[in-house]
Scaffold this active site. Structure first.
Site, short mmCIF file in Angstrom:
data_model
loop_
_atom_site.label_atom_id
_atom_site.label_comp_id
_atom_site.label_asym_id
_atom_site.label_seq_id
_atom_site.Cartn_x
_atom_site.Cartn_y
_atom_site.Cartn_z
N ASP A 106 -40.02 15.04 57.25
CA ASP A 106 -41.09 15.95 56.93
C ASP A 106 -42.03 14.92 55.77
O ASP A 106 -41.80 14.27 55.05
CB ASP A 106 -40.37 16.71 55.79
CG ASP A 106 -41.01 18.18 55.43
OD1 ASP A 106 -42.51 18.12 55.46
OD2 ASP A 106 -40.33 19.32 55.57
N ASP A 208 -46.29 18.73 56.55
CA ASP A 208 -46.53 19.91 55.53
C ASP A 208 -47.87 20.61 55.55
O ASP A 208 -48.73 19.58 55.48
CB ASP A 208 -45.69 19.50 54.23
CG ASP A 208 -45.76 20.42 53.33
OD1 ASP A 208 -44.79 21.41 53.76
OD2 ASP A 208 -46.51 20.36 52.20
N GLU A 272 -47.03 22.14 60.27
CA GLU A 272 -46.73 23.43 59.73
C GLU A 272 -47.88 24.27 59.60
O GLU A 272 -48.80 23.79 58.95
CB GLU A 272 -46.04 23.32 58.54
CG GLU A 272 -45.75 24.51 57.77
CD GLU A 272 -45.81 24.77 56.36
OE1 GLU A 272 -45.20 25.83 55.84
OE2 GLU A 272 -46.37 23.78 55.80
N HIS A 333 -37.15 27.31 55.66
CA HIS A 333 -36.81 27.32 54.20
C HIS A 333 -37.74 28.26 53.31
O HIS A 333 -37.68 28.37 52.11
CB HIS A 333 -36.78 26.05 53.60
CG HIS A 333 -38.03 25.27 53.89
ND1 HIS A 333 -38.78 24.94 54.89
CD2 HIS A 333 -38.83 24.84 52.87
CE1 HIS A 333 -39.88 24.27 54.94
NE2 HIS A 333 -39.86 24.33 53.45
N ASP A 334 -38.89 28.72 53.84
CA ASP A 334 -39.79 29.60 53.07
C ASP A 334 -39.84 30.99 53.48
O ASP A 334 -40.60 31.83 52.94
CB ASP A 334 -41.36 29.10 53.42
CG ASP A 334 -41.44 27.74 53.02
OD1 ASP A 334 -40.87 27.16 51.93
OD2 ASP A 334 -42.06 26.87 53.68
C1 GLC Z 1 -44.90 23.95 52.88
C2 GLC Z 1 -43.50 24.02 52.63
C3 GLC Z 1 -43.23 24.49 51.46
C4 GLC Z 1 -43.94 23.91 50.17
C5 GLC Z 1 -45.12 23.84 50.24
C6 GLC Z 1 -45.97 22.85 49.49
O1 GLC Z 1 -45.34 25.15 53.29
O2 GLC Z 1 -42.74 24.55 53.78
O3 GLC Z 1 -41.71 24.66 51.25
O4 GLC Z 1 -43.48 24.73 48.91
O5 GLC Z 1 -45.64 23.49 51.71
O6 GLC Z 1 -45.62 21.74 49.67
#
Ligand code: GLC
Length: 538
Positions: A106, A208, A272, A333-334
């Site tokens: 990541d 990310d 992402e 995970h979100d």
């Molecule tokens: C992305 C991640 C999330 C995180 C955010 C800030 O959306 O998936 O878990 O809190 O970025 O890094």
């Protein structure tokens, strides 16, 4: 329409296989401190191999003050002691590669932790050489922040710095200041981070918050969102048109991709991206020079109905640029877990859908068991989003609870007697790997069978896609490759619909209830409630 993979395009590992996401705090705790770690993951790679996935993507394990549980990075080239050491990472990669698994790291380029030495320097004085590595702005004449931008996790996006009398910008928490990607020194330093992990054997990155990377040059106010309703996330009160998805981001994505290509053609970038389809597909880049997989999150938000899903597949496939390879995500995970969103019966249908659509599927740890969102008692809430904006269901702890390995008190995640960082689910004595491995008709065994069929039959991964039918209850589509033809028929409801397909003759290759294999199908098929079938057509 029939959607086809161009024959001229290569068929690399990331198009054939399935990506499995591990949230490292929650997967396996090898040293009994209640938090998962890298050696824990290494010890469980055999399970992933047995399951039949191709790659493991591990959420951040860098040194971090953990304001956002690792997405606030204070050193991009290290490992937080709670997760282990760099040597543990090397061991993980070596073991994964020995087992034929790829490792995806990541990469968090949009922001650092406020404790990252770059930010410590940047905030120390206006004249510091790293001042411009972050986004600093003067207040308005009345002292107010430079514009109306909001932070994703609640509140305004500008934080006042008393010492140097300027605001800095943070798209997430104030502990996560945004880097200034317009600065070439930042870009150079961050590309070296990619090289660091590539040199250590990483097979790719999940990038990310990619849409956040570049902000409007003129810092214009974001317009209000006319569709915002009470109870929605406060962040969604504005449309983030000037703070996200800016056109200049694509030049940066191309540069990142260039760094990966220095290491051959097989290293992967997953971006992402929560974006509407027409904006999402731009991230493939001109002539495929962008990320190979801009994450398609639309299955998470689309109503779980046959016609809606059929329309989504059609819209997505039709929007893909030439050579653009599709991908599908059911959970992460979100977001609330799929078994909680669609219910346990439909979790099987969801598995069959995910693993028989054209493109690369991503599977979130524990979804293969039907793990559900766990209600977190107030005193155990950990997620900063829930703490900042409580009570409206934004918190992400429920989908981050310990992996359910066995029926012991802490589900085999950590030793009994240790308190895991989040509580294990109440159903872990029955919903766990050990039980489901033994039960031939378990969801886990369905996933395994689907993964194995998908590997054996390129029609199901790379083959052409065509919609066959979408009714009130049933979604049916065809997958085809070099003379092998499959019809996938999914019942999205509890009733027993009959679908007529006059031209069809075939046999059931796999059913979600794992009990109709080999049954002949001629001209029509009657499905049980919540049942899906992969039919091999003759
Ligand atoms: C992305 C991640 C999330 C995180 C955010 C800030 O959306 O998936 O878990 O809190 O970025 O890094």
């Amino acid at each position: 329409m029939v959607y086809v993979r161009e024959a001229s395009v290569r068929n690399p590992w990331w198009q054939r296989g399935v990506v499995y996401q591990v949230y490292p705090r929650s997967f396996a705790d090898s040293n009994g401190d209640g938090v998962g770690d890298l050696p824990g993951i290494t010890g469980r790679l055999g399970y992933l191999r047995w399951l039949g996935v191709e790659a493991v993507w591990i959420s951040p394990f860098y040194p971090s003050p953990m304001a956002d549980f690792g997405y606030d990075v204070s050193d991009y080239t290290g490992v937080h002691p709670v997760f282990g050491t760099l040597e543990d990472f090397d061991d993980l990669v070596a073991e994964a590669h020995r087992l034929g698994l790829k490792v995806i790291v990541d990469y968090v380029p949009n922001h650092t932790s406020e404790e990252h030495p770059w930010f410590v320097e940047s905030r120390s004085s206006r004249r510091n050489p790293k001042r411009d590595w972050y986004i600093w702005r003067d207040p308005k004449a009345d002292g107010a922040p430079p514009n109306n931008w909001l932070a994703t996790f609640g509140g305004g996006a500008w934080e006042w710095d008393e010492e140097t009398e300027q605001y800095y910008y943070h798209a997430y928490l104030k502990e996560q200041p945004d880097l200034n990607w317009r600065n070439p020194e930042v870009r150079g330093a961050m590309y070296d981070v990619l090289r660091f992990w590539l040199d250590r054997g990483a097979d790719g990155f999940r990038v990310d918050a990619l849409r956040q990377l570049v902000k409007d040059e003129r810092f214009r106010d974001n317009p209000p969102n006319p569709d915002h309703r009470p109870g929605d996330s406060p962040y969604d009160a504005l449309l983030p048109v000037y703070s996200t998805d800016r056109p200049e981001v694509h030049g940066i994505v191309r540069e990142m991709r260039g760094v990966l290509d220095e290491y051959g053609e097989d290293r992967l970038l997953i971006g992402e991206l929560y974006l509407p389809i027409e904006r999402l597909v731009a991230y493939y880049g001109e002539d495929g020079s962008g990320v190979q997989l801009p994450t398609n999150m639309h299955l998470i938000s689309t109503p779980w109905k046959a016609r809606e899903i059929a329309a989504l597949i059609e819209a997505y496939e039709a929007a893909l640029p030439p050579g653009g390879w599709p991908n599908w995500v059911l959970g992460n995970h979100d977001r609330s877990r799929v078994a909680s969103r669609v219910g346990p019966g439909q979790a099987r249908v969801a598995a069959m859908l995910l693993l028989t659509l054209r493109g690369t599927p991503t599977l979130y740890y524990g979804d293969e068991l039907g793990m559900r969102d766990v209600e977190i008692p107030p005193h155990r809430v950990r997620d900063p989003w829930e703490k900042n904006v409580p009570g409206i269901g934004l918190g992400r702890d429920p989908e981050r609870t310990p992996m359910q390995w066995d029926g012991s008190p802490n589900a085999g995640f950590c030793p009994s007697g240790v308190e895991p960082w989040l509580p294990p689910a109440d159903d872990s004595p029955v919903v766990n790997v050990e039980c489901q491995r033994e039960a031939p008709d378990s969801l886990l065994n369905l996933y395994r069978r689907l993964l194995s069929l998908r590997r054996a039959e390129p029609a199901l991964s790379s083959g052409d896609y065509a919609l066959v039918a979408a009714t009130d209850e049933v979604l049916a589509y065809q997958r085809q490759h070099e003379g092998r033809r499959f019809i996938v028929v999914l019942n999205l409801g509890p009733r027993e619909p009959c679908l007529k397909m006059p031209g069809l003759r075939g046999r059931v290759a796999l059913g979600t209830l794992l009990e109709r294999q080999g049954a002949e199908v001629v001209k029509e098929v009657t499905l049980r409630g919540n049942e899906g079938l992969v039919i091999e057509a003759r």
